[in-house]
Design a protein around this motif. Structure first.
Motif, PDB file in Angstrom:
ATOM      1  N   HIS A   1      16.799  -7.210  -6.573  1.00 47.08           N
ATOM      2  CA  HIS A   1      16.223  -7.337  -5.102  1.00 47.08           C
ATOM      3  C   HIS A   1      14.867  -6.718  -5.147  1.00 47.08           C
TER       4      HIS A   1
ATOM      5  N   VAL B   1      40.829 -18.766  -0.491  1.00 49.28           N
ATOM      6  CA  VAL B   1      40.779 -17.613  -1.413  1.00 49.28           C
ATOM      7  C   VAL B   1      41.940 -16.786  -1.507  1.00 49.28           C
TER       8      VAL B   1
ATOM      9  N   PHE C   1      24.837  -7.032   7.487  1.00 49.71           N
ATOM     10  CA  PHE C   1      24.435  -6.899   5.872  1.00 49.71           C
ATOM     11  C   PHE C   1      24.727  -5.454   5.209  1.00 49.71           C
TER      12      PHE C   1
ATOM     13  N   ARG D   1      24.836 -17.138   6.459  1.00 53.83           N
ATOM     14  CA  ARG D   1      23.751 -17.027   5.274  1.00 53.83           C
ATOM     15  C   ARG D   1      22.938 -18.419   5.562  1.00 53.83           C
TER      16      ARG D   1
ATOM     17  N   ALA E   1      32.275  -9.847  -1.584  1.00 50.06           N
ATOM     18  CA  ALA E   1      31.782 -10.186  -0.375  1.00 50.06           C
ATOM     19  C   ALA E   1      32.289 -10.643   0.692  1.00 50.06           C
ATOM     20  N   ALA E   2      33.715 -10.906   0.214  1.00 47.65           N
ATOM     21  CA  ALA E   2      34.974 -11.291   1.318  1.00 47.65           C
ATOM     22  C   ALA E   2      35.036 -10.423   2.404  1.00 47.65           C
TER      23      ALA E   2
ATOM     24  N   PHE F   1      17.420 -14.748   0.041  1.00 46.12           N
ATOM     25  CA  PHE F   1      18.783 -14.715   0.907  1.00 46.12           C
ATOM     26  C   PHE F   1      18.185 -14.411   2.268  1.00 46.12           C
TER      27      PHE F   1
ATOM     28  N   VAL G   1      28.086  -4.796   3.700  1.00 40.55           N
ATOM     29  CA  VAL G   1      28.354  -5.667   2.743  1.00 40.55           C
ATOM     30  C   VAL G   1      27.775  -5.599   1.480  1.00 40.55           C
TER      31      VAL G   1
ATOM     32  N   ASP H   1      26.709 -22.826  -3.033  1.00 35.61           N
ATOM     33  CA  ASP H   1      26.466 -21.766  -2.219  1.00 35.61           C
ATOM     34  C   ASP H   1      26.634 -22.092  -0.894  1.00 35.61           C
ATOM     35  N   GLY H   2      27.404 -21.340   0.013  1.00 34.29           N
ATOM     36  CA  GLY H   2      27.521 -21.372   1.371  1.00 34.29           C
ATOM     37  C   GLY H   2      28.840 -22.323   1.690  1.00 34.29           C
TER      38      GLY H   2
HETATM   39  C1  HEM Z   1      21.280 -13.991  -5.901  1.00 32.75           C
HETATM   40  C2  HEM Z   1      22.033 -13.700  -5.346  1.00 32.75           C
HETATM   41  C3  HEM Z   1      23.501 -14.343  -5.006  1.00 32.75           C
HETATM   42  C4  HEM Z   1      24.059 -15.435  -5.340  1.00 32.75           C
HETATM   43  C5  HEM Z   1      23.736 -16.216  -6.441  1.00 32.75           C
HETATM   44  C6  HEM Z   1      25.073 -15.549  -4.514  1.00 32.75           C
HETATM   45  C7  HEM Z   1      25.868 -16.522  -4.721  1.00 32.75           C
HETATM   46  C8  HEM Z   1      27.218 -16.852  -3.801  1.00 32.75           C
HETATM   47  C9  HEM Z   1      28.210 -17.819  -4.232  1.00 32.75           C
HETATM   48  C10 HEM Z   1      28.025 -18.935  -5.466  1.00 32.75           C
HETATM   49  C11 HEM Z   1      29.190 -17.798  -3.399  1.00 32.75           C
HETATM   50  C12 HEM Z   1      30.551 -18.714  -3.250  1.00 32.75           C
HETATM   51  C13 HEM Z   1      30.282 -19.931  -2.160  1.00 32.75           C
HETATM   52  C14 HEM Z   1      30.013 -19.670  -1.130  1.00 32.75           C
HETATM   53  O1  HEM Z   1      31.290 -19.227  -0.238  1.00 32.75           O
HETATM   54  O2  HEM Z   1      28.950 -19.570  -0.335  1.00 32.75           O
HETATM   55  C15 HEM Z   1      28.861 -16.798  -2.361  1.00 32.75           C
HETATM   56  C16 HEM Z   1      29.582 -16.200  -1.275  1.00 32.75           C
HETATM   57  C17 HEM Z   1      29.276 -15.073  -0.563  1.00 32.75           C
HETATM   58  N1  HEM Z   1      28.065 -14.424  -0.748  1.00 32.75           N
HETATM   59 FE1  HEM Z   1      26.691 -14.438  -2.308  1.00 32.75          FE
HETATM   60  N2  HEM Z   1      25.175 -14.817  -3.444  1.00 32.75           N
HETATM   61  C18 HEM Z   1      24.209 -13.785  -3.668  1.00 32.75           C
HETATM   62  C19 HEM Z   1      23.869 -12.760  -2.724  1.00 32.75           C
HETATM   63  C20 HEM Z   1      24.474 -12.438  -1.652  1.00 32.75           C
HETATM   64  C21 HEM Z   1      24.175 -11.423  -0.973  1.00 32.75           C
HETATM   65  C22 HEM Z   1      23.022 -10.297  -1.240  1.00 32.75           C
HETATM   66  C23 HEM Z   1      25.114 -11.166   0.090  1.00 32.75           C
HETATM   67  C24 HEM Z   1      25.296 -10.234   1.210  1.00 32.75           C
HETATM   68  C25 HEM Z   1      25.177  -8.904   1.280  1.00 32.75           C
HETATM   69  C26 HEM Z   1      26.084 -12.176  -0.119  1.00 32.75           C
HETATM   70  C27 HEM Z   1      27.026 -12.403   0.700  1.00 32.75           C
HETATM   71  C28 HEM Z   1      27.975 -13.467   0.455  1.00 32.75           C
HETATM   72  C29 HEM Z   1      29.144 -13.751   1.488  1.00 32.75           C
HETATM   73  C30 HEM Z   1      29.662 -12.987   2.331  1.00 32.75           C
HETATM   74  C31 HEM Z   1      29.869 -14.828   0.664  1.00 32.75           C
HETATM   75  C32 HEM Z   1      31.172 -15.660   1.205  1.00 32.75           C
HETATM   76  C33 HEM Z   1      32.342 -14.787   0.743  1.00 32.75           C
HETATM   77  C34 HEM Z   1      33.668 -15.320   1.163  1.00 32.75           C
HETATM   78  O3  HEM Z   1      34.003 -15.391   2.455  1.00 32.75           O
HETATM   79  O4  HEM Z   1      34.481 -15.933   0.506  1.00 32.75           O
HETATM   80  N3  HEM Z   1      25.677 -12.831  -1.366  1.00 32.75           N
HETATM   81  N4  HEM Z   1      27.501 -16.122  -2.886  1.00 32.75           N
END
Ligand code: HEM
Length: 418
Positions: A394, A310, A376, A343, A331-332, A365, A379, A233-234
């Motif tokens: 949530h 991606v 936020f 994040r 989320a992209a 988060f 998104v 994540d991240g």
């Molecule tokens: C439990 C809830 C969530 C989990 C398990 C989760 C998990 C992940 C994972 C595994 C990735 C791919 C790795 C990365 O690029 O960091 C990701 C990407 C991302 N997540 Fe989440 N996420 C969660 C909630 C959220 C929420 C609430 C938001 C915003 C509203 C969010 C925004 C993003 C964004 C902006 C990316 C990057 C997308 C990109 O540019 O490729 N995530 N998340």
């Protein structure tokens, strides 16, 4: 023991913090013409210090530490001077604690309760950062006792209700927040405990959240950590040396109002519970389709390596390789008018749910942005049809305006109250 004793002792710590700022901060300036945030690059060991003072508050682009204690407070006083005094005392105590020193002057007098509660003695600074924010309710207080209603940022909008939200107001929002992060859990705890003591009679704790195992990376040197679903994540987060992205998406700048927020950022937190028992019964293939990345390497589906680009358009046998409802697609930036969030979340586990006998665990988060109305909120709206929603709930939300950093003689929130 007077509050003054806290300030005087902490004042001694200030000179040291200034020297460290100069030693550890990389050269260059941001969009405001200021040097970059304090502690942009720090080694990871218990002696590591992230200076408190700087153009931006520490704890935003600072490489994510291992532990979190987040605390939200409500004001129990209607006095503006009480509030300003607490902010000054908090600033001084913060400057001292980030150096790994005890706060106060009276710590060896057997006839007095010690100023510092003492549990962090010997643990070192451990990259402690303390990041402060103001909630909408502080500005909306009936009668405007603090004289700040007219300075409320338009960006501090109430959080809309999103599909499937199960928000509990008693663990949401608040007048003031402090994000305490450190590489040692006792150091992160000690800071909040002693800041709450300093504020007694003026502020009262409303809710808190502890976190472990950073789930984001903000420094390209850091290895990407995994969240409790087992995924890295991240990967696609904004990193500290991407100053263009930070200026565009994270820091309030000279084009934005109100002026007192320039150099600051808006913080949104969401406590997101994971339905781990359901997740753990889904197949590896389903898990990967849900996120849109493979679990082992963290590569986008259809690619090989974690940091491969991606490709949201790629198809195989007429089907999208990264599914239409995959988390990383929705989320992209490409699907969100170019929006990027910084994040900074952490995993949490808070005992068990007594009804289901399952772990009450998930992701706390944390996202920083220039404006939640363009960050936020849209998104999260776009995530309404996220495949991940089947596995998450949530239950807390909070938004805070985090003011700019302070100079060596200033105090946190000075731009708001001066
Ligand atoms: C439990 C809830 C969530 C989990 C398990 C989760 C998990 C992940 C994972 C595994 C990735 C791919 C790795 C990365 O690029 O960091 C990701 C990407 C991302 N997540 Fe989440 N996420 C969660 C909630 C959220 C929420 C609430 C938001 C915003 C509203 C969010 C925004 C993003 C964004 C902006 C990316 C990057 C997308 C990109 O540019 O490729 N995530 N998340």
């Amino acid at each position: 023991v007077t509050r003054r004793s806290v300030s005087r002792r902490a004042f001694l710590g200030t000179a040291g913090a200034g020297a460290l700022t100069a030693a550890t901060v990389a050269l260059g300036t941001d969009a405001l013409g200021n040097p970059p945030s304090a502690g942009a690059t720090v080694p990871r060991d218990s002696a590591a210090v992230v200076p408190f003072d700087g153009a931006h508050q520490a704890g935003i682009v600072t490489p994510v530490q291992d532990r979190l204690l987040f605390a939200s407070f409500d004001l129990v006083s209607d006095s503006r001077s009480d509030l300003v005094r607490v902010l000054k005392d908090w600033t001084n105590a913060s400057r001292t604690m980030v150096l790994g020193r005890q706060i106060g002057r009276d710590n060896d007098d057997s006839d007095l309760p010690p100023d510092d509660t003492g549990e962090a003695v010997g643990l070192g600074p451990s990259s402690l950062t303390l990041t402060y924010g103001f909630g909408a309710s502080l500005f909306d207080r009936p009668g405007d006792p603090f004289g700040i209603a007219a300075r409320k940022p338009a960006a501090l909008v109430p959080m809309p209700r999103f599909a499937r939200d199960e928000i509990q107001p008693e663990i949401s929002d608040g007048d003031l927040a402090i994000q305490s992060c450190a590489d040692d859990p006792t150091v992160a705890f000690h800071a909040i405990r002693d800041l709450a003591r300093i504020g007694r009679g003026v502020v009262a704790l409303r809710w808190s959240q502890q976190g472990f195992g950073r789930t984001s990376l903000t420094d390209a040197q850091q290895v990407t950590a995994r969240n409790l679903m087992g995924f890295k994540d991240g990967t696609n987060n904004i990193v500290v040396d991407d100053t263009d992205a930070l200026d565009e998406h994270v820091w309030v700048d000279r084009r934005d109002d109100p002026a007192w927020m320039r150099g600051g950022s808006y913080l949104v937190t969401r406590r997101i519970r994971m339905m781990l028992e359901i997740w753990d019964r889904s197949t590896l293939g389903d898990q990967e389709q849900t996120i849109g990345r493979d679990k082992g390497e963290g590569a986008p589906l259809g690619a090989k390596l974690e940091h491969d680009t991606v490709d949201l358009k790629a198809t195989k046998d007429g089907e999208l390789v990264i599914p239409d409802n995959a988390h990383i697609r929705l989320a992209a930036p490409a699907e969100n008018r170019g929006v990027r969030l910084l994040r900074r979340g952490f995993s949490f586990t808070d005992g068990i749910d007594p009804v289901t006998n399952q772990l009450d665990s998930g992701l706390f988060f944390i996202a920083y942005q220039r404006d939640p109305r363009t960050g936020f909120i849209p998104v999260q709206r776009n995530l309404a049809r996220d495949a991940l929603n089947e596995y998450i709930r949530h239950d807390s939300t909070a938004t805070f305006a985090c003011p700019p950093g302070v100079g060596s003689s200033g105090y946190v929130g000075e731009t708001l109250f001066s």
